[in-house]
Design a protein around this motif. Structure first.
Motif, PDB file in Angstrom:
ATOM      1  N   GLU A   1      34.361  28.903  41.332  1.00 36.17           N
ATOM      2  CA  GLU A   1      35.028  30.193  41.153  1.00 36.17           C
ATOM      3  C   GLU A   1      34.338  31.195  42.073  1.00 36.17           C
ATOM      4  O   GLU A   1      33.146  31.133  42.296  1.00 36.17           O
ATOM      5  CB  GLU A   1      34.900  30.629  39.696  1.00 36.17           C
ATOM      6  CG  GLU A   1      35.765  31.782  39.311  1.00 36.17           C
ATOM      7  CD  GLU A   1      37.246  31.480  39.392  1.00 36.17           C
ATOM      8  OE1 GLU A   1      37.997  32.395  39.722  1.00 36.17           O
ATOM      9  OE2 GLU A   1      37.644  30.343  39.145  1.00 36.17           O
TER      10      GLU A   1
ATOM     11  N   ARG B   1      32.029  37.553  41.864  1.00 42.70           N
ATOM     12  CA  ARG B   1      32.676  38.864  41.768  1.00 42.70           C
ATOM     13  C   ARG B   1      32.149  39.741  42.895  1.00 42.70           C
ATOM     14  O   ARG B   1      30.974  40.072  42.923  1.00 42.70           O
ATOM     15  CB  ARG B   1      32.378  39.490  40.423  1.00 42.70           C
ATOM     16  CG  ARG B   1      33.121  40.775  40.219  1.00 42.70           C
ATOM     17  CD  ARG B   1      32.812  41.337  38.858  1.00 42.70           C
ATOM     18  NE  ARG B   1      33.835  42.292  38.557  1.00 42.70           N
ATOM     19  CZ  ARG B   1      34.561  42.284  37.472  1.00 42.70           C
ATOM     20  NH1 ARG B   1      34.352  41.391  36.557  1.00 42.70           N
ATOM     21  NH2 ARG B   1      35.483  43.182  37.274  1.00 42.70           N
TER      22      ARG B   1
ATOM     23  N   SER C   1      38.799  41.860  40.787  1.00 40.67           N
ATOM     24  CA  SER C   1      38.122  40.593  41.026  1.00 40.67           C
ATOM     25  C   SER C   1      39.125  39.455  41.022  1.00 40.67           C
ATOM     26  O   SER C   1      40.264  39.609  40.600  1.00 40.67           O
ATOM     27  CB  SER C   1      37.054  40.350  39.960  1.00 40.67           C
ATOM     28  OG  SER C   1      37.658  39.927  38.762  1.00 40.67           O
ATOM     29  N   HIS C   2      38.650  38.315  41.489  1.00 32.98           N
ATOM     30  CA  HIS C   2      39.452  37.096  41.465  1.00 32.98           C
ATOM     31  C   HIS C   2      39.210  36.302  40.175  1.00 32.98           C
ATOM     32  O   HIS C   2      39.803  35.248  39.985  1.00 32.98           O
ATOM     33  CB  HIS C   2      39.101  36.210  42.662  1.00 32.98           C
ATOM     34  CG  HIS C   2      39.378  36.844  43.992  1.00 32.98           C
ATOM     35  ND1 HIS C   2      40.639  37.180  44.420  1.00 32.98           N
ATOM     36  CD2 HIS C   2      38.552  37.213  44.992  1.00 32.98           C
ATOM     37  CE1 HIS C   2      40.581  37.706  45.628  1.00 32.98           C
ATOM     38  NE2 HIS C   2      39.313  37.744  45.994  1.00 32.98           N
ATOM     39  N   GLU C   3      38.351  36.782  39.310  1.00 28.60           N
ATOM     40  CA  GLU C   3      38.021  36.056  38.089  1.00 28.60           C
ATOM     41  C   GLU C   3      39.200  36.011  37.132  1.00 28.60           C
ATOM     42  O   GLU C   3      40.023  36.927  37.100  1.00 28.60           O
ATOM     43  CB  GLU C   3      36.831  36.719  37.389  1.00 28.60           C
ATOM     44  CG  GLU C   3      35.555  36.635  38.180  1.00 28.60           C
ATOM     45  CD  GLU C   3      34.400  37.346  37.505  1.00 28.60           C
ATOM     46  OE1 GLU C   3      34.546  37.816  36.365  1.00 28.60           O
ATOM     47  OE2 GLU C   3      33.338  37.434  38.133  1.00 28.60           O
TER      48      GLU C   3
ATOM     49  N   GLU D   1      41.058  36.658  33.892  1.00 27.22           N
ATOM     50  CA  GLU D   1      40.915  37.696  32.874  1.00 27.22           C
ATOM     51  C   GLU D   1      42.256  37.894  32.192  1.00 27.22           C
ATOM     52  O   GLU D   1      43.298  37.597  32.753  1.00 27.22           O
ATOM     53  CB  GLU D   1      40.405  39.010  33.477  1.00 27.22           C
ATOM     54  CG  GLU D   1      41.294  39.618  34.534  1.00 27.22           C
ATOM     55  CD  GLU D   1      40.736  40.906  35.112  1.00 27.22           C
ATOM     56  OE1 GLU D   1      40.197  41.728  34.361  1.00 27.22           O
ATOM     57  OE2 GLU D   1      40.845  41.078  36.339  1.00 27.22           O
TER      58      GLU D   1
ATOM     59  N   LYS E   1      46.793  35.504  40.716  1.00 22.60           N
ATOM     60  CA  LYS E   1      45.699  34.993  41.546  1.00 22.60           C
ATOM     61  C   LYS E   1      46.178  33.729  42.243  1.00 22.60           C
ATOM     62  O   LYS E   1      46.553  32.757  41.591  1.00 22.60           O
ATOM     63  CB  LYS E   1      44.474  34.672  40.700  1.00 22.60           C
ATOM     64  CG  LYS E   1      43.360  34.014  41.497  1.00 22.60           C
ATOM     65  CD  LYS E   1      42.239  33.544  40.609  1.00 22.60           C
ATOM     66  CE  LYS E   1      41.260  32.686  41.370  1.00 22.60           C
ATOM     67  NZ  LYS E   1      40.284  32.068  40.490  1.00 22.60           N
TER      68      LYS E   1
ATOM     69  N   THR F   1      44.512  37.976  45.270  1.00 26.34           N
ATOM     70  CA  THR F   1      44.769  38.487  43.929  1.00 26.34           C
ATOM     71  C   THR F   1      45.555  39.786  44.031  1.00 26.34           C
ATOM     72  O   THR F   1      45.203  40.666  44.807  1.00 26.34           O
ATOM     73  CB  THR F   1      43.451  38.711  43.172  1.00 26.34           C
ATOM     74  OG1 THR F   1      42.770  37.453  43.075  1.00 26.34           O
ATOM     75  CG2 THR F   1      43.702  39.248  41.778  1.00 26.34           C
TER      76      THR F   1
END
Length: 175
Positions: A40, A43, A56-58, A60, A95, A108
């Protein structure tokens, strides 16, 4: 003669330094080394271009759709791609993950009522054309971040076409 030559060299170096600083703070692309990649993206720190919010690309929010393959030319790669749609409070997030042989990208997009509000893409690579992983020394890891202009009609149109083609109508209503 030596003083003139030394003054000339100092002047050139000072000019190059000032040019570098101007380009660093006015560019829309960031090049930074990263410390870890474990499947992953890390951030990214707050963007120079958007100091008030963090994007962010996280993963969520609530994942509401997974798309296994996007066949747009801009997302084609040697190892494939996929996308995840997340429902957040008051907006959604799409994403897109693109995997290549020597790099991978995440794009994203944050949007509300099918209108793009923020989109950025980060490319993760190394300086010696190998796929970045935990064994890669930090000094060889690079990421490049591009921020898209959400006020551009072309960017909005491409995003709308992407939503129309891949996101179900039920999920579009949730966003």
């Amino acid at each position: 003669m030596k003083k003139i030559l030394l003054s000339f060299i100092v002047g050139i170096l000072t000019g190059v330094g000032i040019l570098y600083l101007v380009l660093l703070f006015s560019s829309e692309t960031l090049l930074t080394s990263i410390t870890a990649l474990n499947g992953e993206a890390p951030r990214p720190q707050r963007s120079l271009f958007n100091g008030k919010n963090e994007y962010s690309h996280e993963a969520e929010g609530k994942k509401i759709q997974h798309i296994e393959h996007l066949d747009e030319e801009q997302f084609q790669s040697a190892s494939g791609n996929n996308a995840d749609l997340y429902q957040l409070a008051g907006m959604c997030k799409l994403k897109i993950s693109i995997y290549g042989e020597t790099a991978y990208n995440f794009r994203t997009a944050y949007f509300h009522q099918n209108r793009l509000s923020y989109m950025f893409e980060t490319q993760y690579r190394t300086s010696f054309e190998e796929f970045p992983d935990q064994k890669t020394p930090e000094s060889k890891r690079i990421y490049q971040e591009t921020v898209f202009n959400p006020n551009s009609e072309l960017v909005q149109m491409e995003f709308a076409n992407l939503l129309k083609k891949y996101v179900t109508p039920e999920n579009q209503k949730k966003c």
